[in-house]
Every structure is written in structure tokens, then in C-alpha cells.
Design a protein around this motif. Structure first.
Motif, PDB file in Angstrom:
ATOM      1  N   ASP A  26      41.683  45.396  37.489  1.00 47.33           N
ATOM      2  CA  ASP A  26      40.707  44.470  38.364  1.00 47.33           C
ATOM      3  C   ASP A  26      39.962  43.628  37.734  1.00 47.33           C
ATOM      4  O   ASP A  26      39.778  42.265  37.934  1.00 47.33           O
ATOM      5  N   LEU A  27      39.848  43.942  36.398  1.00 44.27           N
ATOM      6  CA  LEU A  27      39.268  42.937  35.457  1.00 44.27           C
ATOM      7  C   LEU A  27      40.262  41.620  35.256  1.00 44.27           C
ATOM      8  O   LEU A  27      39.782  40.653  35.455  1.00 44.27           O
ATOM      9  N   ARG A  28      41.498  41.919  34.941  1.00 40.51           N
ATOM     10  CA  ARG A  28      42.644  40.871  35.007  1.00 40.51           C
ATOM     11  C   ARG A  28      42.546  39.936  36.347  1.00 40.51           C
ATOM     12  O   ARG A  28      42.568  38.768  36.189  1.00 40.51           O
ATOM     13  N   ASN A  29      42.411  40.630  37.231  1.00 37.23           N
ATOM     14  CA  ASN A  29      42.241  40.034  38.553  1.00 37.23           C
ATOM     15  C   ASN A  29      41.253  39.146  38.693  1.00 37.23           C
ATOM     16  O   ASN A  29      41.160  38.036  39.397  1.00 37.23           O
ATOM     17  N   ARG A  56      48.615  46.213  31.951  1.00 37.09           N
ATOM     18  CA  ARG A  56      49.240  45.054  32.240  1.00 37.09           C
ATOM     19  C   ARG A  56      49.538  45.201  33.812  1.00 37.09           C
ATOM     20  O   ARG A  56      49.961  46.191  34.125  1.00 37.09           O
ATOM     21  N   ASN A  57      49.163  44.258  34.372  1.00 37.88           N
ATOM     22  CA  ASN A  57      49.650  43.888  36.057  1.00 37.88           C
ATOM     23  C   ASN A  57      49.802  42.422  36.208  1.00 37.88           C
ATOM     24  O   ASN A  57      49.462  41.414  35.390  1.00 37.88           O
TER      25      ASN A  57
END
Length: 188
Positions: A26-29, A56-57
Motif C-alpha cells: 500500500d505504501l509503495r502504491n 516489493r510489488n
């Protein structure tokens, strides 16, 4: 203040988007979403360790103001934002509680809130910030403004300054760890 007041402090500011990711994906998105967003954007994330070992996503832009159903339930549910939702998920194991991630403290997902209001009699809100002016207050405001009379129980930090300690120590002391949440929702 250990982030205790940030959501409550920022919620009244006009045209401000406030997000609180539940995990590293969620943070990366949300970071990608914020970069592409045309306006001020706050991302609240807690201190301490993350929750996902595989962080990683493939990043994607999220719809601003859209939350998600984590667990469908009956009768009662928990609504909140941030990694505390994983503690809530642990607390409701073996129960019929629902669990919902608003993801955004502002704007809140009105479609999700309407679905919750129409399907649950008791709504618990959970946050690792001040319950005064926080997510719980926002949920209550939305319910009142839209004519829903539901029992709402806010779980979060009290109206006092919280002493310093590790997140685990403070969560246990404030009864917002899985065991404390379980006790507060009557699942013990």
C-alpha cells in the motif's frame, strides 16, 4: 507526539488528501499515487518495522478515496486505516466480525461506508492515533450526516500524551494490540 495527532490535526484542512497504508505494498502504491495526484497529499506511516517480508510489488496508482473489504462479516465490523488492521485481523480470527480498510482518512470511501452502515449494526473503529478527531470521529460524522444510527465504538489513543516506548510496548499498554482489541470488542 509519536504521530499520535497527525490524522486528527490534518483532517480539517480543505483539499488535503490523507492516506494511511496498511502495509508496504500500500505504501509503495500510495507513493506513486501521491506523485501523480494534483494537490497536497499526506501519507501517514508508523515508526518501527513493516509487516510484509516480501515488500516489493509492481506499483500501481490507487483510486483516491477508495478503501477495501479485508474480511466480510455479520453483525459487527472493525473499520480503520494503517498496519493496526493486521492486529485487528488477528483479533477477529474465529469470529463473525467484518474488517474494512478505509485506506484514506480524507476523503473517506463513502461507497464503502454506506455498505458498512447498511450491513452492520455495530461498528468498531481502530486507529493508532488520537480517537478525538481521528478516523473514528470521521466515521461517526459520516454516519450522522447520512442518517445512519449505528452503535460506534472508537478504539485508539486516549486524550492524553502517550509516554515513549517501542510500538509493541505501547500497543500492549494502550490495549490496541491483538489481545487488547479482542478484549475491547468482547471476543475474549
Amino acid at each position: 507526539h509519536q504521530g499520535q495527532f497527525d490524522i486528527a490535526m490534518f483532517r480539517p484542512i480543505p483539499n488535503l488528501t490523507i492516506a494511511a497504508p496498511k502495509d508496504e505494498h500500500d505504501l509503495r502504491n500510495l507513493m506513486l499515487t501521491a506523485v501523480k495526484w494534483n494537490g497536497p497529499f499526506v501519507i501517514r506511516y508508523p515508526r518501527g518495522n513493516g509487516v510484509l517480508a516480501d515488500w516489493r510489488n509492481e506499483m500501481k496508482t490507487l483510486e483516491v478515496g477508495r478503501g477495501e473489504e479485508m474480511v466480510r462479516g455479520k453483525g459487527s465490523c472493525i473499520v480503520g486505516v494503517g498496519p493496526i488492521l493486521y492486529k485487528a485481523k488477528e483479533a477477529i480470527e474465529g469470529t463473525e466480525f467484518g474488517l474494512y480498510d478505509l485506506r484514506f482518512a480524507k476523503p473517506m470511501d463513502e461507497t464503502l461506508l454506506r455498505m458498512i452502515a447498511e450491513n452492520y449494526e455495530t461498528i468498531y473503529t481502530i486507529e493508532d492515533g488520537s480517537i478525538i478527531g481521528g478516523i473514528g470521529s470521521g466515521v461517526e460524522e459520516w454516519l450522522m450526516d447520512n442518517g445512519y444510527a449505528r452503535k460506534v465504538v472508537r478504539i485508539g489513543l486516549p486524550d492524553s500524551f502517550v509516554e515513549h516506548g517501542s510500538p509493541a510496548e505501547l500497543y500492549e499498554m494502550l490495549e490496541i494490540d491483538a489481545k487488547g482489541i479482542k478484549k475491547r470488542i468482547g471476543a475474549l
